[in-house]
Design a protein around this motif. Structure first.
Motif, PDB file in Angstrom:
ATOM      1  N   ILE A 244       1.149  11.461   2.439  1.00  0.00           N
ATOM      2  CA  ILE A 244       1.915  11.322   1.199  1.00  0.00           C
ATOM      3  C   ILE A 244       1.591  12.459   0.236  1.00  0.00           C
ATOM      4  N   LYS A 245       0.322  12.825   0.160  1.00  0.00           N
ATOM      5  CA  LYS A 245      -0.082  13.940  -0.704  1.00  0.00           C
ATOM      6  C   LYS A 245       0.675  15.215  -0.330  1.00  0.00           C
ATOM      7  N   GLU A 246       0.801  15.466   0.965  1.00  0.00           N
ATOM      8  CA  GLU A 246       1.510  16.664   1.425  1.00  0.00           C
ATOM      9  C   GLU A 246       2.995  16.587   1.091  1.00  0.00           C
TER      10      GLU A 246
ATOM     11  N   ILE B 299       0.296   8.935  -6.327  1.00  0.00           N
ATOM     12  CA  ILE B 299       0.146  10.367  -6.049  1.00  0.00           C
ATOM     13  C   ILE B 299       1.235  11.169  -6.766  1.00  0.00           C
ATOM     14  N   HIS B 300       2.421  10.601  -6.885  1.00  0.00           N
ATOM     15  CA  HIS B 300       3.484  11.253  -7.661  1.00  0.00           C
ATOM     16  C   HIS B 300       3.073  11.388  -9.125  1.00  0.00           C
ATOM     17  N   LEU B 301       2.527  10.318  -9.704  1.00  0.00           N
ATOM     18  CA  LEU B 301       2.097  10.373 -11.102  1.00  0.00           C
ATOM     19  C   LEU B 301       0.945  11.357 -11.278  1.00  0.00           C
ATOM     20  N   ALA B 302       0.053  11.414 -10.296  1.00  0.00           N
ATOM     21  CA  ALA B 302      -1.049  12.375 -10.367  1.00  0.00           C
ATOM     22  C   ALA B 302      -0.521  13.805 -10.345  1.00  0.00           C
ATOM     23  N   LYS B 303       0.522  14.054  -9.554  1.00  0.00           N
ATOM     24  CA  LYS B 303       1.115  15.395  -9.527  1.00  0.00           C
ATOM     25  C   LYS B 303       1.697  15.745 -10.896  1.00  0.00           C
ATOM     26  N   LEU B 304       2.421  14.805 -11.502  1.00  0.00           N
ATOM     27  CA  LEU B 304       2.979  15.055 -12.831  1.00  0.00           C
ATOM     28  C   LEU B 304       1.870  15.289 -13.858  1.00  0.00           C
ATOM     29  N   TYR B 305       0.784  14.515 -13.739  1.00  0.00           N
ATOM     30  CA  TYR B 305      -0.359  14.654 -14.645  1.00  0.00           C
ATOM     31  C   TYR B 305      -1.003  16.029 -14.458  1.00  0.00           C
ATOM     32  N   HIS B 306      -1.163  16.436 -13.212  1.00  0.00           N
ATOM     33  CA  HIS B 306      -1.735  17.749 -12.893  1.00  0.00           C
ATOM     34  C   HIS B 306      -0.880  18.871 -13.480  1.00  0.00           C
ATOM     35  N   GLN B 307       0.433  18.671 -13.472  1.00  0.00           N
ATOM     36  CA  GLN B 307       1.357  19.688 -13.991  1.00  0.00           C
ATOM     37  C   GLN B 307       1.634  19.529 -15.478  1.00  0.00           C
ATOM     38  N   ASN B 308       0.960  18.551 -16.102  1.00  0.00           N
ATOM     39  CA  ASN B 308       1.093  18.276 -17.539  1.00  0.00           C
ATOM     40  C   ASN B 308       2.539  17.973 -17.939  1.00  0.00           C
ATOM     41  N   LYS B 309       3.249  17.246 -17.079  1.00  0.00           N
ATOM     42  CA  LYS B 309       4.636  16.877 -17.371  1.00  0.00           C
ATOM     43  C   LYS B 309       4.634  15.515 -18.073  1.00  0.00           C
ATOM     44  N   GLN B 310       4.294  15.551 -19.352  1.00  0.00           N
ATOM     45  CA  GLN B 310       4.098  14.321 -20.108  1.00  0.00           C
ATOM     46  C   GLN B 310       5.390  13.526 -20.247  1.00  0.00           C
ATOM     47  N   ASP B 311       6.495  14.204 -20.480  1.00  0.00           N
ATOM     48  CA  ASP B 311       7.767  13.496 -20.664  1.00  0.00           C
ATOM     49  C   ASP B 311       8.157  12.739 -19.393  1.00  0.00           C
TER      50      ASP B 311
ATOM     51  N   PHE C  19       1.081  17.175  -4.173  1.00  0.00           N
ATOM     52  CA  PHE C  19      -0.041  17.057  -5.107  1.00  0.00           C
ATOM     53  C   PHE C  19      -1.171  17.977  -4.671  1.00  0.00           C
ATOM     54  N   LYS C  20      -1.717  18.738  -5.601  1.00  0.00           N
ATOM     55  CA  LYS C  20      -2.742  19.735  -5.284  1.00  0.00           C
ATOM     56  C   LYS C  20      -4.166  19.250  -5.530  1.00  0.00           C
ATOM     57  N   GLY C  21      -4.323  18.026  -6.018  1.00  0.00           N
ATOM     58  CA  GLY C  21      -5.661  17.521  -6.319  1.00  0.00           C
ATOM     59  C   GLY C  21      -6.324  16.869  -5.121  1.00  0.00           C
ATOM     60  N   GLU C  22      -7.344  16.068  -5.400  1.00  0.00           N
ATOM     61  CA  GLU C  22      -8.153  15.441  -4.358  1.00  0.00           C
ATOM     62  C   GLU C  22      -7.814  13.964  -4.194  1.00  0.00           C
TER      63      GLU C  22
ATOM     64  N   VAL D 196       0.807  -1.216   0.000  1.00  0.00           N
ATOM     65  CA  VAL D 196       0.000   0.000   0.000  1.00  0.00           C
ATOM     66  C   VAL D 196       0.845   1.274   0.000  1.00  0.00           C
ATOM     67  N   LEU D 197       1.889   1.346   0.807  1.00  0.00           N
ATOM     68  CA  LEU D 197       2.614   2.614   0.904  1.00  0.00           C
ATOM     69  C   LEU D 197       3.348   2.974  -0.399  1.00  0.00           C
ATOM     70  N   PRO D 198       4.168   2.092  -0.958  1.00  0.00           N
ATOM     71  CA  PRO D 198       4.810   2.459  -2.228  1.00  0.00           C
ATOM     72  C   PRO D 198       3.808   2.667  -3.365  1.00  0.00           C
ATOM     73  N   ALA D 199       2.700   1.924  -3.354  1.00  0.00           N
ATOM     74  CA  ALA D 199       1.690   2.120  -4.400  1.00  0.00           C
ATOM     75  C   ALA D 199       1.079   3.511  -4.302  1.00  0.00           C
ATOM     76  N   LEU D 200       0.727   3.926  -3.078  1.00  0.00           N
ATOM     77  CA  LEU D 200       0.168   5.265  -2.891  1.00  0.00           C
ATOM     78  C   LEU D 200       1.170   6.340  -3.280  1.00  0.00           C
ATOM     79  N   LEU D 201       2.416   6.140  -2.908  1.00  0.00           N
ATOM     80  CA  LEU D 201       3.449   7.139  -3.206  1.00  0.00           C
ATOM     81  C   LEU D 201       3.592   7.333  -4.711  1.00  0.00           C
ATOM     82  N   ARG D 202       3.641   6.234  -5.434  1.00  0.00           N
ATOM     83  CA  ARG D 202       3.812   6.354  -6.883  1.00  0.00           C
ATOM     84  C   ARG D 202       2.555   6.917  -7.544  1.00  0.00           C
TER      85      ARG D 202
END
Length: 212
Positions: free
Chosen positions: A157-159, A53-65, A163-166, A45-51
């Protein structure tokens, strides 16, 4: 899986009693740390959540590369489908269950430290009363003795990730066992305690994950 572990414990006890060996069984709680398994299909659970939420942050910031590099993909449409499959959106991350179950987490470096402490300071004969007619519970639980809800873990982890989303909880999915907390009074009485708090540990793992 649980029965196999118990069988291993009893086997070690039996060897010690019959042949004078000195096996000591260390029983860890949920471990996390550097070089963890972050695979979204089968990680804990912990590494899954970390990754996630990290990917969601990149998605939110439109960091496609950076998303493509993380997922080892070349096509962003394919990457988006993959993210959506795991509940990762630009403004939200979906987590199975209510978030109410509680889990205990121990940093892997603390686990290694505890194992060395046990080997240097303990023998099997110290773990049972000599006048007892039964030999039982000779294993050493290794953990923090503290737990956290999955919901609070996700927000922590979000903090840390920024990550700025929900965070959304899908209550139609199962929660699993509501609580799994180790009794660590035995190893505490011997003088060992964990030294790396959950927030510090997650920060160290996230810093490493971003560098790897």
């Amino acid at each position: 899986y649980a029965i196999a572990k118990i069988a291993g414990l009893k086997m070690c006890e039996s060897y010690n009693l019959q042949y004078g060996t000195n096996f000591i069984c260390a029983m860890p709680t949920n471990l996390y740390g550097i070089n963890d398994n972050f695979d979204l299909e089968n990680s804990h659970v912990l590494p899954a959540l970390l990754r996630k939420i990290h990917l969601a942050k990149l998605y939110h910031q439109n960091k496609q590369d950076e998303i493509l590099r993380d997922l080892k993909m070349r096509n962003f449409e394919e990457a988006k489908n993959y993210l959506h499959h795991f509940g990762i959106q630009p403004n939200s991350v979906e987590i199975w269950g209510s978030g109410n179950p509680r889990r205990e987490f121990l940093y892997a470096d603390d686990m290694a430290n505890a194992c060395v402490f046990i080997m240097q300071n303990l023998n099997f004969k110290d773990l049972y009363a000599k006048d007892s007619t039964q030999i039982r519970n000779t294993q050493i639980n290794i953990g923090t003795g503290k737990d956290i809800s999955i919901k609070d873990l996700a927000y922590l982890i979000k903090e840390i990730v920024g990550f700025k989303g929900e965070i959304c909880f899908d209550t139609s999915k199962p929660d699993g066992t509501m609580r799994k907390l180790s009794d660590v009074s035995k190893i505490h009485s011997l003088g060992w305690r964990d030294s790396i708090g959950l927030e510090q540990g997650i920060k160290e793992v996230y810093e490493w994950y971003q560098r790897k």
